[in-house]
Design a protein around this motif. Structure first.
Motif, PDB file in Angstrom:
ATOM      1  N   GLN A  75      -3.426   5.652   1.790  1.00 40.77           N
ATOM      2  CA  GLN A  75      -3.799   6.290   2.904  1.00 40.77           C
ATOM      3  C   GLN A  75      -3.266   7.665   2.909  1.00 40.77           C
ATOM      4  O   GLN A  75      -1.963   7.931   2.300  1.00 40.77           O
ATOM      5  CB  GLN A  75      -3.494   5.845   4.230  1.00 40.77           C
ATOM      6  CG  GLN A  75      -4.428   4.737   4.774  1.00 40.77           C
ATOM      7  CD  GLN A  75      -4.036   3.976   6.116  1.00 40.77           C
ATOM      8  OE1 GLN A  75      -3.736   4.879   6.900  1.00 40.77           O
ATOM      9  NE2 GLN A  75      -4.181   2.992   6.236  1.00 40.77           N
ATOM     10  N   TYR A  76      -3.647   8.690   3.276  1.00 43.18           N
ATOM     11  CA  TYR A  76      -3.369  10.257   3.287  1.00 43.18           C
ATOM     12  C   TYR A  76      -3.048  10.576   4.751  1.00 43.18           C
ATOM     13  O   TYR A  76      -4.048  10.410   5.404  1.00 43.18           O
ATOM     14  CB  TYR A  76      -4.260  10.916   2.534  1.00 43.18           C
ATOM     15  CG  TYR A  76      -4.639  10.575   1.143  1.00 43.18           C
ATOM     16  CD1 TYR A  76      -3.771  10.616  -0.049  1.00 43.18           C
ATOM     17  CD2 TYR A  76      -5.755   9.731   1.059  1.00 43.18           C
ATOM     18  CE1 TYR A  76      -4.106  10.281  -1.177  1.00 43.18           C
ATOM     19  CE2 TYR A  76      -5.898   9.146  -0.228  1.00 43.18           C
ATOM     20  CZ  TYR A  76      -5.198   9.581  -1.328  1.00 43.18           C
ATOM     21  OH  TYR A  76      -5.327   8.924  -2.733  1.00 43.18           O
ATOM     22  N   MET A  77      -1.988  11.143   5.081  1.00 47.26           N
ATOM     23  CA  MET A  77      -1.677  11.634   6.395  1.00 47.26           C
ATOM     24  C   MET A  77      -0.982  13.159   6.326  1.00 47.26           C
ATOM     25  O   MET A  77      -0.329  13.446   5.396  1.00 47.26           O
ATOM     26  CB  MET A  77      -0.824  10.663   7.019  1.00 47.26           C
ATOM     27  CG  MET A  77      -1.471   9.074   7.082  1.00 47.26           C
ATOM     28  SD  MET A  77      -0.145   8.198   7.881  1.00 47.26           S
ATOM     29  CE  MET A  77       1.245   8.320   6.606  1.00 47.26           C
ATOM     30  N   GLN A  78      -1.067  13.734   7.452  1.00 42.23           N
ATOM     31  CA  GLN A  78      -0.681  14.872   7.519  1.00 42.23           C
ATOM     32  C   GLN A  78       0.324  15.045   8.764  1.00 42.23           C
ATOM     33  O   GLN A  78       0.110  14.265   9.709  1.00 42.23           O
ATOM     34  CB  GLN A  78      -1.480  16.126   7.770  1.00 42.23           C
ATOM     35  CG  GLN A  78      -2.362  16.125   6.519  1.00 42.23           C
ATOM     36  CD  GLN A  78      -3.286  17.521   6.687  1.00 42.23           C
ATOM     37  OE1 GLN A  78      -3.941  17.780   7.373  1.00 42.23           O
ATOM     38  NE2 GLN A  78      -3.238  18.432   5.621  1.00 42.23           N
ATOM     39  N   PRO A  96       0.745  -1.162  -0.042  1.00 38.58           N
ATOM     40  CA  PRO A  96       0.040   0.111  -0.035  1.00 38.58           C
ATOM     41  C   PRO A  96       0.886   1.328   0.047  1.00 38.58           C
ATOM     42  O   PRO A  96       1.993   1.198   0.439  1.00 38.58           O
ATOM     43  CB  PRO A  96      -0.905  -0.190   1.149  1.00 38.58           C
ATOM     44  CG  PRO A  96      -0.012  -0.983   1.949  1.00 38.58           C
ATOM     45  CD  PRO A  96       0.813  -1.950   1.256  1.00 38.58           C
ATOM     46  N   ARG A  97       0.138   2.328  -0.386  1.00 38.16           N
ATOM     47  CA  ARG A  97       1.002   3.715  -0.475  1.00 38.16           C
ATOM     48  C   ARG A  97       0.429   4.554   0.511  1.00 38.16           C
ATOM     49  O   ARG A  97      -0.963   4.809   0.737  1.00 38.16           O
ATOM     50  CB  ARG A  97       0.770   4.330  -1.938  1.00 38.16           C
ATOM     51  CG  ARG A  97       1.392   3.468  -2.925  1.00 38.16           C
ATOM     52  CD  ARG A  97       1.274   4.201  -4.395  1.00 38.16           C
ATOM     53  NE  ARG A  97      -0.109   4.111  -4.935  1.00 38.16           N
ATOM     54  CZ  ARG A  97      -0.433   3.156  -5.200  1.00 38.16           C
ATOM     55  NH1 ARG A  97       0.267   1.947  -5.540  1.00 38.16           N
ATOM     56  NH2 ARG A  97      -1.638   2.838  -5.815  1.00 38.16           N
ATOM     57  N   TYR A  98       1.181   5.046   1.404  1.00 38.48           N
ATOM     58  CA  TYR A  98       0.865   6.297   2.303  1.00 38.48           C
ATOM     59  C   TYR A  98       1.468   7.700   1.832  1.00 38.48           C
ATOM     60  O   TYR A  98       2.942   7.703   1.679  1.00 38.48           O
ATOM     61  CB  TYR A  98       1.484   5.678   3.754  1.00 38.48           C
ATOM     62  CG  TYR A  98       1.126   4.704   4.200  1.00 38.48           C
ATOM     63  CD1 TYR A  98       0.057   4.102   4.910  1.00 38.48           C
ATOM     64  CD2 TYR A  98       1.787   3.203   3.743  1.00 38.48           C
ATOM     65  CE1 TYR A  98      -0.480   2.958   5.560  1.00 38.48           C
ATOM     66  CE2 TYR A  98       1.525   2.137   4.466  1.00 38.48           C
ATOM     67  CZ  TYR A  98       0.382   2.048   5.035  1.00 38.48           C
ATOM     68  OH  TYR A  98       0.169   0.768   5.450  1.00 38.48           O
ATOM     69  N   TYR A  99       0.474   8.396   1.756  1.00 36.77           N
ATOM     70  CA  TYR A  99       1.067   9.789   1.211  1.00 36.77           C
ATOM     71  C   TYR A  99       1.241  10.692   2.589  1.00 36.77           C
ATOM     72  O   TYR A  99       0.185  10.666   3.394  1.00 36.77           O
ATOM     73  CB  TYR A  99       0.175  10.346   0.328  1.00 36.77           C
ATOM     74  CG  TYR A  99       0.059   9.677  -1.059  1.00 36.77           C
ATOM     75  CD1 TYR A  99       0.996  10.261  -2.093  1.00 36.77           C
ATOM     76  CD2 TYR A  99      -0.683   8.781  -1.348  1.00 36.77           C
ATOM     77  CE1 TYR A  99       1.024   9.664  -3.221  1.00 36.77           C
ATOM     78  CE2 TYR A  99      -0.832   8.436  -2.581  1.00 36.77           C
ATOM     79  CZ  TYR A  99       0.396   8.608  -3.434  1.00 36.77           C
ATOM     80  OH  TYR A  99       0.390   8.045  -4.952  1.00 36.77           O
ATOM     81  N   ILE A 100       2.357  11.363   2.744  1.00 35.56           N
ATOM     82  CA  ILE A 100       2.212  12.304   3.867  1.00 35.56           C
ATOM     83  C   ILE A 100       2.446  13.883   3.447  1.00 35.56           C
ATOM     84  O   ILE A 100       3.501  14.277   2.458  1.00 35.56           O
ATOM     85  CB  ILE A 100       3.373  11.789   4.811  1.00 35.56           C
ATOM     86  CG1 ILE A 100       3.111  12.357   6.335  1.00 35.56           C
ATOM     87  CG2 ILE A 100       4.847  11.775   4.629  1.00 35.56           C
ATOM     88  CD1 ILE A 100       3.545  11.534   7.232  1.00 35.56           C
ATOM     89  N   ALA A 101       2.115  14.779   4.023  1.00 41.87           N
ATOM     90  CA  ALA A 101       2.410  16.105   3.539  1.00 41.87           C
ATOM     91  C   ALA A 101       2.422  16.838   4.917  1.00 41.87           C
ATOM     92  O   ALA A 101       1.600  16.573   6.091  1.00 41.87           O
ATOM     93  CB  ALA A 101       1.418  16.629   2.693  1.00 41.87           C
TER      94      ALA A 101
END
Lengths: 182, 222
Positions: free
Chosen positions: B105-108, B68-73
């Motif tokens: 998933q998207y995370m900050q 899976p891919r986890y995007y973080i910004a």
């Protein structure tokens, strides 16, 4: 290089738009530079009819103009979600030195002058503009030299930029992780 | 008693040093698993130009291998995750599948220092950011980290490196220096290169490869 969209203004002059963009921050020195009367005269002399300024968060408000006969039509706005459309309909783009703006403009094959913001603390952005100017993909200027850059420029001498891609990186990553070559 | 503590501590320190040397030796060398299926991947996004470059890289990678891919910004950056979402939507549309809820998933993440913040308050915010980064990394434990410049990648990569030393998770860290860096590395790039935290380090201009010979020159991503 390709010219802007076909069309004519209300006096029948072929419409040639100069689009100025400062990106997401502010760049008052650039907005002030393009708001000078002498500068607008140079643009007129070069056959441009419209000046559209995206001024971002800047506080310097340029003068609007309806463009009475033989003067430039000037308009401005702060932000827009359709910057791409403005770029597309421009005959000349004057941009801040952010890589996003630079490559978006080059991809559209529009003549580009990048103006470096000398007030920025970490001014690494000049590197990219200067390198691409050396390779003749664009002109690089400072707010105080923009005027001269436009008078002296020869758009015929600019070379089109061929966009790169990430396949070399992807190849090395795949090999590193043990994935077979496609 | 005191002698015992001294001996104990020195044994632990030497073991950690040996482990660190071993990690540094193994880092930067290809993964030995010859038949991997997919790796959980953390993608660190930055603002503006950084995200555009990262999206070009993601388009060149096989999404099934990096899943899976986890995007973080950064928490203050709303644009980047939005761009990642539209990328994922278009990828899913192209493949004609519906992405499973946990596949992406998207995370900050809190930034250690905002532009213009004073150095005194940034001691506190740096601590908060570090704890937050640690919490996120413990949850994700990625096997692959892709990053290209924003400062937020430093705590994340440092923690990933720590995980390698302690044995929590082995990961491969890939760093692509931004196209805007023609003659000098960014601070993030310099740290990851000098400390050998990045397993592979890419630059987009030949001049940088001459100064930093361990880097791969890969031409422009844009």
């Amino acid at each position: 290089m390709r010219e802007g969209e076909e069309g004519a203004d209300q006096w029948g002059r072929p419409k040639k738009v100069v689009f100025v963009t400062v990106g997401t921050t502010s760049f008052d020195a650039l907005v002030r530079a393009v708001d000078q009367q002498e500068f607008k005269q140079v643009l007129l002399g070069k056959g441009y009819t419209h000046l559209l300024i995206q001024m971002g968060r800047g506080t310097y408000i340029p003068a609007k103009s309806e463009g009475e006969a033989s003067s430039l039509v000037v308009d401005y706005f702060t932000f827009s979600s359709s910057i791409a459309d403005h770029l597309r309909s421009a005959s000349l783009v004057i941009s801040h030195a952010g890589s996003g703006s630079i490559f978006e403009t080059l991809k559209l094959r529009k003549p580009l002058i990048v103006v470096v913001n000398e007030d920025l603390m970490d001014n690494h952005q000049a590197e990219l503009a200067e390198e691409l100017a050396e390779r003749k993909h664009l002109y690089c200027a400072r707010p105080q030299t923009l005027h001269k850059t436009i008078s002296d420029m020869n758009l015929e001498s600019l070379l089109p930029y061929h966009p790169g891609d990430a396949t070399p990186v992807a190849k090395i990553i795949n090999r590193f992780l043990g994935f077979p070559e496609d | 008693m005191a002698l015992g503590i001294i001996i104990g501590v020195s044994v632990i320190v030497s073991l950690l040093l040996i482990r660190l040397l071993h990690i540094l030796y193994r880092s930067g060398k290809p993964i030995s698993d010859k038949s991997p299926k997919s790796y959980s991947t953390l993608v660190v996004l930055g603002s503006g130009g950084h995200t555009a470059e990262m999206i070009n890289l993601l388009l060149a990678l096989d999404q099934n291998r990096f899943s899976p891919r986890y995007y973080i910004a950064a928490a203050t950056d709303n644009m980047s995750l939005q761009k990642a979402r539209s990328l994922e939507n278009s990828l899913a549309e192209k493949a004609g599948i519906k992405v499973a809820a946990d596949a992406v998933q998207y995370m900050q993440i809190y930034r250690s220092r905002e532009v213009g913040q004073s150095y005194i308050t940034s001691v506190w915010t740096t601590l908060v950011a570090l704890v937050h980064a640690l919490w996120l990394m413990l949850r994700v434990r990625p096997q692959v980290i892709l990053c290209n410049g924003p400062g937020t990648c430093i705590p994340l990569c440092a923690i990933a490196f720590l995980f390698k030393i302690v044995g929590i998770r082995w990961s491969s860290i890939f760093y692509v220096e931004s196209i805007a860096r023609v003659r000098r590395l960014s601070l993030s790039g310099l740290i990851l290169y000098k400390l050998r935290i990045a397993d592979r380090f890419f630059v987009q201009w030949p001049h940088l490869q001459r100064i930093y010979p361990r880097a791969d020159y890969v031409g422009c991503l844009m």
